[in-house]
Design a protein around this motif. Structure first.
Motif, PDB file in Angstrom:
ATOM      1  N   ASN A   1     -10.292  31.249  13.370  1.00 50.29           N
ATOM      2  CA  ASN A   1      -9.435  30.119  12.528  1.00 50.29           C
ATOM      3  C   ASN A   1      -8.267  30.999  11.637  1.00 50.29           C
ATOM      4  O   ASN A   1      -7.773  30.335  10.947  1.00 50.29           O
ATOM      5  CB  ASN A   1     -10.529  29.299  11.447  1.00 50.29           C
ATOM      6  N   ALA A   2      -8.440  32.034  11.906  1.00 48.71           N
ATOM      7  CA  ALA A   2      -7.561  33.009  11.106  1.00 48.71           C
ATOM      8  C   ALA A   2      -6.101  33.385  12.031  1.00 48.71           C
ATOM      9  O   ALA A   2      -6.185  33.445  13.034  1.00 48.71           O
ATOM     10  CB  ALA A   2      -8.225  34.222  10.582  1.00 48.71           C
TER      11      ALA A   2
ATOM     12  N   TRP B   1      -4.950  43.010  14.998  1.00 47.83           N
ATOM     13  CA  TRP B   1      -5.815  42.812  13.862  1.00 47.83           C
ATOM     14  C   TRP B   1      -5.504  41.620  13.001  1.00 47.83           C
ATOM     15  O   TRP B   1      -4.394  40.967  13.126  1.00 47.83           O
ATOM     16  CB  TRP B   1      -5.674  43.876  13.041  1.00 47.83           C
ATOM     17  N   ILE B   2      -6.507  41.228  12.191  1.00 42.59           N
ATOM     18  CA  ILE B   2      -6.688  40.156  11.415  1.00 42.59           C
ATOM     19  C   ILE B   2      -7.308  40.810   9.988  1.00 42.59           C
ATOM     20  O   ILE B   2      -8.335  41.415   9.988  1.00 42.59           O
ATOM     21  CB  ILE B   2      -7.634  39.019  11.865  1.00 42.59           C
ATOM     22  N   ALA B   3      -6.459  40.635   9.017  1.00 45.54           N
ATOM     23  CA  ALA B   3      -6.619  41.221   7.706  1.00 45.54           C
ATOM     24  C   ALA B   3      -8.072  40.470   6.968  1.00 45.54           C
ATOM     25  O   ALA B   3      -8.989  41.242   6.136  1.00 45.54           O
ATOM     26  CB  ALA B   3      -5.677  40.847   6.721  1.00 45.54           C
ATOM     27  N   SER B   4      -8.224  39.228   7.168  1.00 47.14           N
ATOM     28  CA  SER B   4      -9.397  38.563   6.553  1.00 47.14           C
ATOM     29  C   SER B   4      -9.701  37.240   7.749  1.00 47.14           C
ATOM     30  O   SER B   4      -8.829  36.415   7.883  1.00 47.14           O
ATOM     31  CB  SER B   4      -9.140  37.933   5.305  1.00 47.14           C
ATOM     32  N   PRO B   5     -10.816  37.588   8.153  1.00 49.10           N
ATOM     33  CA  PRO B   5     -11.882  38.326   8.214  1.00 49.10           C
ATOM     34  C   PRO B   5     -11.647  39.720   8.672  1.00 49.10           C
ATOM     35  O   PRO B   5     -10.647  39.809   9.767  1.00 49.10           O
ATOM     36  CB  PRO B   5     -13.070  37.770   8.836  1.00 49.10           C
TER      37      PRO B   5
ATOM     38  N   LEU C   1       0.487  41.154  24.943  1.00 46.02           N
ATOM     39  CA  LEU C   1      -0.275  40.691  23.963  1.00 46.02           C
ATOM     40  C   LEU C   1      -0.584  39.371  23.866  1.00 46.02           C
ATOM     41  O   LEU C   1      -0.398  38.559  24.990  1.00 46.02           O
ATOM     42  CB  LEU C   1      -0.033  41.638  22.690  1.00 46.02           C
ATOM     43  N   ASN C   2      -0.176  38.708  22.746  1.00 44.44           N
ATOM     44  CA  ASN C   2      -0.102  37.372  22.402  1.00 44.44           C
ATOM     45  C   ASN C   2       1.506  36.654  22.338  1.00 44.44           C
ATOM     46  O   ASN C   2       1.419  35.670  21.742  1.00 44.44           O
ATOM     47  CB  ASN C   2      -1.106  36.722  21.205  1.00 44.44           C
ATOM     48  N   GLN C   3       2.318  37.404  22.761  1.00 47.36           N
ATOM     49  CA  GLN C   3       3.817  37.122  22.617  1.00 47.36           C
ATOM     50  C   GLN C   3       4.232  35.912  23.214  1.00 47.36           C
ATOM     51  O   GLN C   3       4.846  35.060  22.787  1.00 47.36           O
ATOM     52  CB  GLN C   3       4.703  38.114  23.025  1.00 47.36           C
TER      53      GLN C   3
ATOM     54  N   ARG D   1      -2.549  32.062  16.533  1.00 48.94           N
ATOM     55  CA  ARG D   1      -4.078  32.530  16.353  1.00 48.94           C
ATOM     56  C   ARG D   1      -4.531  32.720  17.786  1.00 48.94           C
ATOM     57  O   ARG D   1      -5.721  32.867  18.024  1.00 48.94           O
ATOM     58  CB  ARG D   1      -4.778  31.275  15.869  1.00 48.94           C
ATOM     59  N   SER D   2      -3.486  33.115  18.552  1.00 55.01           N
ATOM     60  CA  SER D   2      -3.922  33.613  19.920  1.00 55.01           C
ATOM     61  C   SER D   2      -4.447  35.022  19.989  1.00 55.01           C
ATOM     62  O   SER D   2      -3.817  36.029  19.331  1.00 55.01           O
ATOM     63  CB  SER D   2      -2.663  33.591  20.791  1.00 55.01           C
ATOM     64  N   HIS D   3      -5.642  35.325  20.579  1.00 55.48           N
ATOM     65  CA  HIS D   3      -6.168  36.743  20.805  1.00 55.48           C
ATOM     66  C   HIS D   3      -5.956  37.251  22.011  1.00 55.48           C
ATOM     67  O   HIS D   3      -6.696  38.240  22.419  1.00 55.48           O
ATOM     68  CB  HIS D   3      -7.759  36.538  20.265  1.00 55.48           C
ATOM     69  N   ARG D   4      -5.000  36.784  22.649  1.00 55.35           N
ATOM     70  CA  ARG D   4      -4.598  37.291  24.098  1.00 55.35           C
ATOM     71  C   ARG D   4      -4.245  38.860  24.046  1.00 55.35           C
ATOM     72  O   ARG D   4      -3.674  39.140  23.284  1.00 55.35           O
ATOM     73  CB  ARG D   4      -3.494  36.534  24.711  1.00 55.35           C
TER      74      ARG D   4
END
Length: 499
Positions: A216-217, A258-262, A307-309, A319-322
């Motif tokens: 959800n981040a 990366w995601i800062a939070s979480p 990547l997720n472009q 929020r794509s993690h591709r």
């Protein structure tokens, strides 16, 4: 489906000679945690465990659980590739990955969208249609090649059609106690087609896995490495307007997100340097050495790696993690194709093989860049033998029986292992010279090992090591090999004896 969607306790056992800059950097990166040579991580490094045919919410998977560099449990569930799975694919990818964060288990599942996991094989053709192919609709075969006490190799194979010709694809996953990140090795064998007919790139391991355990981040940032390091600027979130810096020289190819939070990071790190095995594609390299603090990001079709472009909207974050790998066209099928930078040519026929680590961890621990630094440091290590023989050549990739010279004698980039043959009575006397570098938890493979049990004596600089504490051993009877993870960080000169 559009082409854009598809593109998309300090031990005296180790002799320490000097302090390396790398170790100091690692100590700082770990927030002061003691990572000095000879200080094995706390915890119980239990043996590797394989659960076969696990029902993972309808996915038939084989689940590998092992202990990482800190002796913390990790697991990877690989979906079998011989039947249709609940997402309408035929498996052959990593569906669930777990690891510990602050004492709790983080569960990372494949996306519920179009791409249900990570490790998918995908290639694009230069001329479309057709766009290319991936393993969604291709039934293949799987087998566990080797299940040892502390090491395991799992194989997938597919006959992939590209441009009307079949390319045989082989993928190996390697899991090893003491090594945090699984290794993914792939070979595309185009020998069944004439040369210079198939003109395809490589994107594997391709996939989409919710690496923050939540989903959800917004994605905070991305980066990649070729001959230089590209990184987005600011705290995020990532948008098409994000600034970027492409000025720092780089040694080992990688991608990261990366995601800062979480606090979470996902990435891929190659087992060779860019000079040894170039990676990446297209035409963004004129931006090497440049910075654009105000953005925008490069055109989506011209990112060096996918990547997720293609899931990054015109306005706002994603929020794509591709994530995928990358090359220029011709990497599969052409005897000569341009490497990224267009200043030299490479060969993609009859084989295209490479190996990468699949990295998941916390962003604050900087797992991708730390691993890239380790791989680069390995290139300066020298391995010699007084009993046995260091191997300076071997197969160029998984599923191959050819022999190619090693850039670093003894270092096998296919599995990121240090390899030698044993001498008489299954004995080996080896010496590592690290030349100021740090070699953490090296994995060794001793070939022509004929005993059916692990060695009775292993010493480092004359000091006896304890099995399952100071080293982790597995006997591969079928392959006549001893796999051994040395649970130490080696610096300077260190003599290893195995009997």
């Amino acid at each position: 489906m559009t082409p854009d969607l598809l593109k998309d306790a300090v031990s005296p056992i180790l002799r320490v000679r000097g302090t390396s800059v790398l170790l100091a950097a690692l100590l700082a990166a770990c927030g002061g945690k003691d990572v000095r040579p000879g200080a094995p991580p706390a915890g119980d490094c239990a043996p590797l465990r394989l659960e076969r045919d696990v029902n993972l919410e309808g996915f038939r998977a084989d689940r590998f659980e092992w202990r990482d560099a800190d002796c913390k449990p990790r697991s990877a569930s690989l979906v079998r590739n011989d039947a249709t799975d609940p997402k309408g694919w035929t498996g052959g990818y990593l569906r669930r990955y777990t690891y510990e964060v602050a004492g709790a288990t983080r569960v990372c599942d494949g996306s519920d969208g179009m791409v249900p996991g990570w490790g998918i094989v995908a290639s694009h053709l230069r001329v479309s249609p057709p766009w290319g192919n991936w393993t969604r609709d291709i039934r293949g075969t799987w087998r566990t090649l080797f299940e040892g006490r502390h090491h395991a190799l799992h194989e997938f194979r597919w006959p992939m059609e590209l441009g009307g010709h079949v390319v045989d694809v082989t993928v190996h996953y390697l899991f090893a106690t003491g090594r945090s990140h699984p290794l993914y090795a792939i070979t595309h064998d185009a020998s069944g087609a004439p040369p210079d007919v198939i003109n395809a790139d490589v994107r594997s391991p391709y996939g989409d896995i919710i690496f923050d355990g939540d989903g959800n981040a917004d994605i905070s940032g991305v980066g990649w490495g070729d001959r230089y390091r590209f990184v987005t600027l600011g705290a995020g979130p990532l948008t098409r307007a994000s600034g970027w810096d492409y000025r720092e020289p780089n040694g080992v190819p990688y991608t990261r997100m990366w995601i800062a939070s979480p606090d979470a990071e996902m990435g891929v790190v190659q087992t060779q340097t860019w000079a040894q095995k170039p990676a990446g594609g297209y035409w963004q390299y004129p931006s090497w050495g440049q910075v654009d603090e105000d953005g925008p990001m490069p055109e989506d079709w011209n990112w060096t790696y996918q990547l997720n472009q293609y899931e990054l909207p015109e306005q706002g974050p994603t929020r794509s993690h591709r994530m995928a790998w990358g090359s220029n066209f011709g990497a599969v099928g052409f005897r000569e194709y341009p490497r990224y930078s267009d200043d030299a040519t490479l060969s993609g026929y009859p084989y295209q093989s490479y190996s990468v680590f699949m990295v998941l961890g916390t962003h604050t621990s900087d797992p991708v860049l730390r691993l890239a630094a380790e791989v680069e440091a390995w290139q300066g290590v020298r391995l010699t033998a007084t009993e046995g023989r260091v191997l300076d050549q071997g197969p160029g990739g998984v599923g191959r029986d050819d022999s190619v010279a090693r850039d670093v004698p003894g270092y096998n980039p296919v599995y990121a292992t240090w390899e030698a043959e044993v001498g008489a009575n299954n004995r080996a006397s080896l010496r590592f010279e690290t030349n100021g570098r740090a070699l953490a938890n090296p994995v060794l493979v001793l070939r022509r090992y004929t005993a059916s049990t692990p060695p009775t004596r292993v010493t480092l600089d004359g000091q006896a090591l304890s099995a399952d504490v100071d080293y982790f051993a597995s006997v591969d009877d079928a392959g006549n090999a001893l796999w051994l993870t040395l649970h130490r960080t080696v610096t300077g000169s260190a003599a290893l004896f195995v009997e």
